[in-house]
Design an enzyme around this catalytic site. Structure first.
Site, PDB file in Angstrom:
ATOM      1  N   MET A 131      -6.872  -8.491   0.593  1.00 18.55           N
ATOM      2  CA  MET A 131      -7.251  -8.219   1.652  1.00 18.55           C
ATOM      3  C   MET A 131      -8.073  -6.887   1.865  1.00 18.55           C
ATOM      4  O   MET A 131      -8.857  -6.544   2.706  1.00 18.55           O
ATOM      5  CB  MET A 131      -5.343  -7.474   2.125  1.00 18.55           C
ATOM      6  CG  MET A 131      -4.530  -8.021   2.656  1.00 18.55           C
ATOM      7  SD  MET A 131      -3.197  -7.307   3.053  1.00 18.55           S
ATOM      8  CE  MET A 131      -2.007  -7.970   3.064  1.00 18.55           C
ATOM      9  N   GLU A 133     -10.903  -4.474   1.350  1.00 21.03           N
ATOM     10  CA  GLU A 133     -12.632  -4.551   0.866  1.00 21.03           C
ATOM     11  C   GLU A 133     -13.020  -3.316   0.751  1.00 21.03           C
ATOM     12  O   GLU A 133     -12.620  -2.510   0.857  1.00 21.03           O
ATOM     13  CB  GLU A 133     -13.137  -5.418   2.027  1.00 21.03           C
ATOM     14  CG  GLU A 133     -12.800  -6.362   2.277  1.00 21.03           C
ATOM     15  CD  GLU A 133     -13.360  -7.072   3.390  1.00 21.03           C
ATOM     16  OE1 GLU A 133     -14.430  -6.563   3.719  1.00 21.03           O
ATOM     17  OE2 GLU A 133     -13.139  -8.174   3.278  1.00 21.03           O
ATOM     18  N   ALA A 136     -12.985  -1.839   4.204  1.00 21.16           N
ATOM     19  CA  ALA A 136     -11.868  -2.082   4.790  1.00 21.16           C
ATOM     20  C   ALA A 136     -10.466  -1.688   3.669  1.00 21.16           C
ATOM     21  O   ALA A 136     -10.023  -2.575   3.265  1.00 21.16           O
ATOM     22  CB  ALA A 136     -11.988  -3.132   5.415  1.00 21.16           C
ATOM     23  N   GLU A 249       7.646  -6.166   1.411  1.00 22.82           N
ATOM     24  CA  GLU A 249       6.473  -5.461   0.611  1.00 22.82           C
ATOM     25  C   GLU A 249       6.562  -4.310   0.371  1.00 22.82           C
ATOM     26  O   GLU A 249       6.362  -3.536  -0.781  1.00 22.82           O
ATOM     27  CB  GLU A 249       4.483  -5.405   1.196  1.00 22.82           C
ATOM     28  CG  GLU A 249       4.566  -7.390   0.758  1.00 22.82           C
ATOM     29  CD  GLU A 249       2.470  -7.678   1.838  1.00 22.82           C
ATOM     30  OE1 GLU A 249       1.874  -6.728   1.860  1.00 22.82           O
ATOM     31  OE2 GLU A 249       2.942  -8.784   2.493  1.00 22.82           O
ATOM     32  N   GLY A 346       6.992  17.870 -23.079  1.00 19.74           N
ATOM     33  CA  GLY A 346       5.817  19.356 -23.531  1.00 19.74           C
ATOM     34  C   GLY A 346       4.971  18.861 -23.078  1.00 19.74           C
ATOM     35  O   GLY A 346       4.709  17.595 -22.673  1.00 19.74           O
TER      36      GLY A 346
HETATM   37  C1  LIG Z   1      -3.834  -0.349  -8.303  1.00 20.39           C
HETATM   38  C2  LIG Z   1      -4.089  -0.786  -7.114  1.00 20.39           C
HETATM   39  C3  LIG Z   1      -3.670  -2.091  -6.924  1.00 20.39           C
HETATM   40  C4  LIG Z   1      -4.617  -2.838  -5.397  1.00 20.39           C
HETATM   41  N1  LIG Z   1      -4.154  -4.517  -4.932  1.00 20.39           N
HETATM   42  C5  LIG Z   1      -4.402  -4.890  -3.855  1.00 20.39           C
HETATM   43  C6  LIG Z   1      -4.301  -6.493  -3.479  1.00 20.39           C
HETATM   44  O1  LIG Z   1      -3.479  -7.026  -4.298  1.00 20.39           O
HETATM   45  N2  LIG Z   1      -4.868  -6.066  -2.791  1.00 20.39           N
HETATM   46  C7  LIG Z   1      -5.418  -6.284  -1.837  1.00 20.39           C
HETATM   47  O2  LIG Z   1      -5.564  -5.972  -0.431  1.00 20.39           O
HETATM   48  N3  LIG Z   1      -5.116  -4.489  -2.033  1.00 20.39           N
HETATM   49  C8  LIG Z   1      -5.089  -4.168  -3.015  1.00 20.39           C
HETATM   50  N4  LIG Z   1      -5.323  -2.501  -3.009  1.00 20.39           N
HETATM   51  C9  LIG Z   1      -6.119  -1.969  -2.275  1.00 20.39           C
HETATM   52  C10 LIG Z   1      -4.921  -0.959  -1.356  1.00 20.39           C
HETATM   53  O3  LIG Z   1      -4.065  -1.625  -0.371  1.00 20.39           O
HETATM   54  C11 LIG Z   1      -5.772   0.064  -0.275  1.00 20.39           C
HETATM   55  O4  LIG Z   1      -6.365   1.161  -1.169  1.00 20.39           O
HETATM   56  C12 LIG Z   1      -5.282   0.873   0.005  1.00 20.39           C
HETATM   57  O5  LIG Z   1      -4.220   0.773   1.808  1.00 20.39           O
HETATM   58  C13 LIG Z   1      -5.815   2.233   1.165  1.00 20.39           C
HETATM   59  O6  LIG Z   1      -7.052   1.578   1.416  1.00 20.39           O
HETATM   60  P1  LIG Z   1      -8.629   2.430   0.918  1.00 20.39           P
HETATM   61  O7  LIG Z   1      -8.382   2.320  -0.546  1.00 20.39           O
HETATM   62  O8  LIG Z   1      -9.742   1.952   1.456  1.00 20.39           O
HETATM   63  O9  LIG Z   1      -8.059   4.088   1.381  1.00 20.39           O
HETATM   64  P2  LIG Z   1      -9.316   4.660   2.402  1.00 20.39           P
HETATM   65  O10 LIG Z   1      -8.671   3.552   3.636  1.00 20.39           O
HETATM   66  O11 LIG Z   1     -10.418   4.870   2.667  1.00 20.39           O
HETATM   67  O12 LIG Z   1      -7.217   6.042   2.912  1.00 20.39           O
HETATM   68  C14 LIG Z   1      -8.667   7.029   2.421  1.00 20.39           C
HETATM   69  C15 LIG Z   1      -7.300   8.314   2.707  1.00 20.39           C
HETATM   70  O13 LIG Z   1      -7.655   7.408   4.813  1.00 20.39           O
HETATM   71  C16 LIG Z   1      -6.081   8.396   4.830  1.00 20.39           C
HETATM   72  N5  LIG Z   1      -6.425   7.787   5.644  1.00 20.39           N
HETATM   73  C17 LIG Z   1      -6.863   6.267   6.347  1.00 20.39           C
HETATM   74  N6  LIG Z   1      -6.478   5.778   8.290  1.00 20.39           N
HETATM   75  C18 LIG Z   1      -5.034   6.595   8.326  1.00 20.39           C
HETATM   76  C19 LIG Z   1      -5.065   7.001   9.218  1.00 20.39           C
HETATM   77  N7  LIG Z   1      -5.251   6.133  10.526  1.00 20.39           N
HETATM   78  N8  LIG Z   1      -4.163   7.638   9.328  1.00 20.39           N
HETATM   79  C20 LIG Z   1      -4.002   9.013   8.687  1.00 20.39           C
HETATM   80  N9  LIG Z   1      -4.302   9.224   7.457  1.00 20.39           N
HETATM   81  C21 LIG Z   1      -5.434   8.091   6.925  1.00 20.39           C
HETATM   82  C22 LIG Z   1      -5.329   6.994   3.893  1.00 20.39           C
HETATM   83  O14 LIG Z   1      -4.409   6.988   3.921  1.00 20.39           O
HETATM   84  C23 LIG Z   1      -6.289   7.872   2.446  1.00 20.39           C
HETATM   85  O15 LIG Z   1      -5.450   9.445   2.049  1.00 20.39           O
HETATM   86  C24 LIG Z   1      -4.812  -2.118  -4.310  1.00 20.39           C
HETATM   87  C25 LIG Z   1      -5.103  -0.849  -4.876  1.00 20.39           C
HETATM   88  C26 LIG Z   1      -4.759  -0.465  -6.252  1.00 20.39           C
HETATM   89  C27 LIG Z   1      -4.938   1.364  -5.591  1.00 20.39           C
END
Ligand SMILES: Cc1cc2nc3c(=O)[nH]c(=O)nc-3n(C[C@H](O)[C@H](O)[C@H](O)COP(=O)(O)OP(=O)(O)OC[C@H]3O[C@@H](n4cnc5c(N)ncnc54)[C@H](O)[C@@H]3O)c2cc1C
Length: 384
Positions: A131, A133, A136, A249, A346
């Site tokens: 999902m 990117e 996104a 999920e 510790g």
């Molecule tokens: C170890 C790991 C495994 C993962 N595995 C997968 C996977 O298998 N498949 C997959 O598709 N993705 C995966 N992900 C990605 C994960 O789902 C995303 O990192 C997550 O959805 C957040 O998106 P972002 O990193 O782009 O953060 P952003 O969307 O940029 O968010 C940054 C900050 O802004 C806050 N924020 C954003 N929008 C809002 C809002 N509307 N209101 C309040 N706060 C907001 C967020 O809460 C966050 O604190 C994985 C991530 C990690 C770390």
């Protein structure tokens, strides 16, 4: 299955308890002794997937006719719990059995289910879901990956990041725009069979704070041809399908959170009773006793809430807001509990050779993936 309440949860029947014992033995003998190696190589051996499959530990909820265990969510949940208890986060079964297989069961055609699910249950096919990117994550309707129909195929272009099981996956559910003008109604799910797919490239296995044995990776698509027959469900229905499956999920993440914090607490109680400071066990200090009493309370109440959510889910009655509550609150508790447990060790708690250090580092991602905890609170607030 041992829990913070000391009793077997009501959602674990005799069959579930037997499966739990098999899973515990599997993780103790086949995974835990190799954790450091898996960390270094940034993935678990393929053989581990196959052994898990042979023991019936993968795709437990998938109907038997497609090679699965023919059980319920409870059966997958006991396997997730035993893995989380063991301290392993490398084997990406929560995504494989907890996300990918349920998507295929719910939305796949007969032909798709018969083609992919038996291999997934056997551990021959590793599943992943793409999902996120670079541009996104939370804002999923902004995905840029494009799937353009051309005859019997879709032509896939774009990239994904942070994909669990990304480096090893054989089957990848790709979230792509099939109609960029249609907003969320222009998003579709395509199943990419990665083996030898021209134009499909795996990027780096990402360096993470924790979960070192998990092959979280970047993926790239450059004019990749995906047969139109690999469309999951209907074109344009991708966003709705994803939304419908989110409570599951989130519950999977919550199951892992509670099992991991229960283990952290057990480890810490043992440590506090055996470690001597100033000629007495750490446990004899009032601060330590109070700290452990508070932690035991948090862990116990977490277990009770989780068990209620799992029961509701199995009965088809877990609403999205409650699933979001479980996800944010239980992962927040997991991070708080493992942090406070680590403190009671510790300096030893900071050393990778101590399980509590692994439990602490691995916990952090739980507040981020599966929808960040901020998003969970936003969703809950909409139900108020
Ligand atoms: C170890 C790991 C495994 C993962 N595995 C997968 C996977 O298998 N498949 C997959 O598709 N993705 C995966 N992900 C990605 C994960 O789902 C995303 O990192 C997550 O959805 C957040 O998106 P972002 O990193 O782009 O953060 P952003 O969307 O940029 O968010 C940054 C900050 O802004 C806050 N924020 C954003 N929008 C809002 C809002 N509307 N209101 C309040 N706060 C907001 C967020 O809460 C966050 O604190 C994985 C991530 C990690 C770390």
């Amino acid at each position: 299955m041992s829990t913070a309440t000391g009793a077997r949860p009501r959602w674990v029947d005799d069959e579930g308890a037997a499966l739990s014992a098999v899973a515990r033995d599997f993780f103790e003998t086949e995974v835990v002794p190799h954790l450091d190696r898996f960390d270094r190589q940034k993935h678990v051996d393929r053989e581990v997937w196959r052994k898990a499959g042979a023991l019936g530990l993968l795709c437990c909820e998938v109907p038997e006719e497609y090679g699965g265990g023919g059980g319920t969510f409870a059966h997958d949940a006991v396997v997730f719990s035993e893995q989380a208890r063991s301290g392993d986060t490398g084997l990406g079964n929560s995504v494989h059995s907890g996300v990918v297989a349920p998507y295929l069961v719910a939305y796949g055609s007969e032909e798709q289910k018969a083609r992919w699910l038996p291999g997934m249950a056997a551990g021959d096919i590793i599943g992943a879901v793409g999902m996120s990117e670079p541009g996104a994550g939370t804002d999923l309707k902004n995905v840029r990956t494009r799937a353009t129909r051309s005859g019997d195929h879709y032509v896939l272009n774009g990239s994904k990041t942070f994909i669990s099981n990304g480096a090893q996956c054989d089957l990848l559910i790709v979230v792509a725009k099939t109609d960029p003008a249609a907003g969320r109604d222009g998003i579709s799910l395509l199943v990419l069979e990665t083996a030898g797919a021209p134009g499909f490239r795996r990027g780096r296995v990402l360096d993470k704070l924790g979960m070192h044995g998990q092959d979280t990776a970047e993926l790239f698509f450059d004019d990749v041809l995906v047969p139109a027959a690999n469309l999951l469900g209907e074109e344009g229905a991708g966003f709705r399908m994803m939304m419908r499956d989110l409570p599951r999920e989130r519950l999977v993440i919550a199951v892992n959170a509670v099992a991991a914090m229960e283990r952290a607490l057990e480890e810490t109680i043992t440590h506090a009773k055996t470690r001597e400071v100033f000629g007495a066990p750490l446990f004899s200090m009032q601060h330590v006793k109070f700290e452990l009493a508070e932690l035991a309370t948090v862990v116990r109440t977490s277990r009770v809430f989780l068990d209620d959510c799992v029961e509701r889910f199995i009965a088809g009655a877990l609403d999205p807001a409650t699933a979001s509550m479980a996800k944010w609150w239980l992962t927040q508790n997991q991070c708080d509990v493992t942090d406070r447990c680590l403190q009671l060790f510790g300096g030893y708690g900071y050393m990778r050779e101590y399980l509590v250090s692994r439990l602490y580092a691995d916990a952090r991602a739980q507040k981020i993936y599966g929808g960040t905890n901020e998003v969970m609170k936003d969703l809950i607030s909409r139900s108020l």
